[in-house]
Design a protein around this motif. Structure first.
Motif, PDB file in Angstrom:
ATOM      1  N   PHE A  54       5.539   7.720  -3.144  1.00  0.00           N
ATOM      2  CA  PHE A  54       5.655   6.342  -2.668  1.00  0.00           C
ATOM      3  C   PHE A  54       4.454   5.507  -3.113  1.00  0.00           C
ATOM      4  CE2 PHE A  54       4.786   3.249   0.801  1.00  0.00           C
ATOM      5  CZ  PHE A  54       5.940   2.485   0.713  1.00  0.00           C
ATOM      6  N   LYS A  55       4.735   4.486  -3.928  1.00  0.00           N
ATOM      7  CA  LYS A  55       3.751   3.484  -4.367  1.00  0.00           C
ATOM      8  C   LYS A  55       2.592   4.080  -5.163  1.00  0.00           C
ATOM      9  CE  LYS A  55       6.058   0.179  -2.423  1.00  0.00           C
ATOM     10  NZ  LYS A  55       6.767  -0.845  -3.226  1.00  0.00           N
ATOM     11  N   ARG A  56       2.844   5.144  -5.865  1.00  0.00           N
ATOM     12  CA  ARG A  56       1.810   5.754  -6.701  1.00  0.00           C
ATOM     13  C   ARG A  56       1.745   5.063  -8.056  1.00  0.00           C
ATOM     14  NH1 ARG A  56       3.115  11.785  -7.814  1.00  0.00           N
ATOM     15  NH2 ARG A  56       4.247  10.962  -9.609  1.00  0.00           N
TER      16      ARG A  56
ATOM     17  N   ASP B 265      10.965   0.197  -1.471  1.00  0.00           N
ATOM     18  CA  ASP B 265      10.835   1.350  -2.358  1.00  0.00           C
ATOM     19  C   ASP B 265      11.062   2.566  -1.471  1.00  0.00           C
ATOM     20  OD1 ASP B 265      10.205   3.284  -4.162  1.00  0.00           O
ATOM     21  OD2 ASP B 265       8.167   2.614  -4.555  1.00  0.00           O
TER      22      ASP B 265
ATOM     23  N   TYR C  77      -0.292   2.305  -7.584  1.00  0.00           N
ATOM     24  CA  TYR C  77      -0.650   0.916  -7.288  1.00  0.00           C
ATOM     25  C   TYR C  77      -0.883   0.695  -5.799  1.00  0.00           C
ATOM     26  CZ  TYR C  77      -0.181  -4.215  -7.523  1.00  0.00           C
ATOM     27  OH  TYR C  77      -0.379  -5.565  -7.435  1.00  0.00           O
ATOM     28  N   GLY C  78       0.099   1.071  -4.990  1.00  0.00           N
ATOM     29  CA  GLY C  78      -0.043   0.905  -3.549  1.00  0.00           C
ATOM     30  C   GLY C  78      -1.129   1.787  -2.971  1.00  0.00           C
ATOM     31  N   TRP C  79      -1.306   2.979  -3.540  1.00  0.00           N
ATOM     32  CA  TRP C  79      -2.381   3.860  -3.094  1.00  0.00           C
ATOM     33  C   TRP C  79      -3.730   3.153  -3.249  1.00  0.00           C
ATOM     34  CZ3 TRP C  79      -1.631   9.454  -5.457  1.00  0.00           C
ATOM     35  CH2 TRP C  79      -0.343   9.917  -5.136  1.00  0.00           C
TER      36      TRP C  79
ATOM     37  N   HIS D 281       2.988  -1.693 -12.216  1.00  0.00           N
ATOM     38  CA  HIS D 281       2.472  -0.977 -11.051  1.00  0.00           C
ATOM     39  C   HIS D 281       2.044   0.459 -11.350  1.00  0.00           C
ATOM     40  CE1 HIS D 281       5.402  -4.048  -9.751  1.00  0.00           C
ATOM     41  NE2 HIS D 281       4.569  -4.265  -8.749  1.00  0.00           N
TER      42      HIS D 281
ATOM     43  N   ASP E  22       7.589  -6.923  -0.568  1.00  0.00           N
ATOM     44  CA  ASP E  22       7.503  -5.484  -0.784  1.00  0.00           C
ATOM     45  C   ASP E  22       6.207  -4.957  -0.173  1.00  0.00           C
ATOM     46  OD1 ASP E  22       5.486  -6.091  -2.786  1.00  0.00           O
ATOM     47  OD2 ASP E  22       7.122  -6.448  -4.191  1.00  0.00           O
ATOM     48  N   TRP E  23       6.179  -3.670   0.053  1.00  0.00           N
ATOM     49  CA  TRP E  23       5.079  -3.036   0.786  1.00  0.00           C
ATOM     50  C   TRP E  23       3.735  -3.274   0.120  1.00  0.00           C
ATOM     51  CZ3 TRP E  23       1.352   0.759   0.131  1.00  0.00           C
ATOM     52  CH2 TRP E  23       0.854   1.371   1.296  1.00  0.00           C
ATOM     53  N   HIS E  24       3.672  -3.061  -1.192  1.00  0.00           N
ATOM     54  CA  HIS E  24       2.365  -3.154  -1.845  1.00  0.00           C
ATOM     55  C   HIS E  24       1.831  -4.581  -1.841  1.00  0.00           C
ATOM     56  CE1 HIS E  24       5.387  -3.252  -5.230  1.00  0.00           C
ATOM     57  NE2 HIS E  24       4.744  -4.389  -5.473  1.00  0.00           N
TER      58      HIS E  24
END
Length: 337
Positions: free
Chosen positions: A110-112, A31, A114-116, A165, A55-57
């Motif tokens: 970036f990854k907002r 991403d 879910y990843g946060w 996500h 993927d990162w998350h």
């Protein structure tokens, strides 16, 4: 229908699955925004800690699962491998590179969210382990994402209610554990105020749009779980009664039917295995918020087990699910996670 519990044997199985992919760089779905030719870099160059797991998350929440399993079973067959991984990855240089990536203007979203939420959930879990070094190393990265919540939530007029996500209730729910672990009362208050602003007036949820074809979350149930986590034991029950008033009649019926997966090699269709697991997590957590004599409690626990039974056999076998599903299985089996 017997209740599934997380035995040490099952924990080791989950750990071995994650250990097999957190260091697997390819295939990879970044991403990543290219502002110029200099930004064309490999996943490991972009993210020296969280470059694996497709993927990162997914890499982040696989690390969370490994940390949780290590805390739960510190002497298991997988424990030494988990410690070695954390020692190698949670180091200042690599964490600094992850932080530097976020400093670019192109990485603002970036990854907002879910990843946060998952990164903060990981930081909260590391805070519970005996090794102080790991929590201290990841603290600067967690601080960035905590600040992103502080900056973003006042700007977010509307919630996002999809089953993927971008769901905002999930982000609030996971960030709440970090706020509690770090005793950040101001962040806790912001999360609670935002949840009430977004969801406080919701009632008689029909859940008519569930499931969509690539959902891995129930927008209805994760909203309820978000409110359970953020509201007080006094304030949650009346909200829950208004939001899903017909649970004793197993309505909305769509929430009680496990999703059908037709092709687990298709990453989007495989999301539906995750929907079954994440629903199981929410049903079990929501049941735990009801008093022992509440007639809805066994209904919710039965729904949780049915969804878990539908999803658990499929956490491995195809990489489209294998790179992430075990994390949600842990959530579903043990709501204390």
């Amino acid at each position: 229908m017997s209740e599934t519990i997380l035995t040490e044997q099952l924990a080791v199985r989950f750990a071995r699955i994650a250990l097999g992919h957190v260091g697997r760089e390819y295939p990879n779905k970044p991403d990543h925004v290219l502002a110029g030719a200099q930004d064309a870099r490999t996943p490991r160059e972009l993210h020296p800690v969280f470059f694996g797991s497709y993927d990162w998350h997914s890499c982040v929440h696989s690390y969370w699962m490994l940390a949780w399993l290590l805390r739960r079973y510190p002497a298991s067959e997988a424990a030494d491998a988990i410690r070695a991984l954390f020692d190698a990855q949670f180091v200042a240089e690599k964490i600094a590179a992850e932080c530097a990536y976020l400093a670019a203007p192109t990485a603002r979203g970036f990854k907002r969210p879910y990843g946060w939420g998952w990164l903060l959930k990981l930081a909260a879990e590391l805070a519970l382990l005996d090794d102080v070094g790991w929590r201290e190393q990841i603290a600067p990265l967690a601080a960035i994402f905590a600040q992103r919540f502080r900056d973003f939530l006042p700007l977010a007029t509307y919630p996002v209610r999809v089953g993927t996500h971008f769901n905002t209730a999930f982000g609030l729910r996971m960030a709440a554990d970090y706020a509690a672990a770090t005793r950040d009362d101001a962040l806790s208050a912001l999360l609670r105020e935002t949840a009430l602003r977004w969801y406080g007036a919701d009632q008689d949820c029909p859940a008519w749009g569930e499931p969509s074809g690539d959902d891995f979350q129930s927008s209805a149930l994760i909203e309820a779980e978000c409110m359970r986590r953020l509201l007080s034991p006094r304030d949650f029950p009346p909200w829950f009664d208004r939001f899903l008033p017909h649970l004793a009649q197993r309505e909305p019926a769509t929430l009680f039917r496990p999703a059908t997966v037709t092709d687990r090699s298709d990453g989007k269709l495989a999301h539906l295995d995750g929907l079954n697991l994440s629903r199981a997590w929410c049903w079990r957590a929501l049941a735990g918020a009801l008093p022992e004599g509440d007639a809805r409690r066994p209904i919710l626990l039965d729904a949780a087990q049915r969804h878990l039974d539908a999803g658990l056999p499929h956490i491995a076998g195809d990489y489209m699910g294998e790179h992430w599903l075990a994390s949600f299985a842990v959530l579903a089996i043990d709501t204390d996670s």
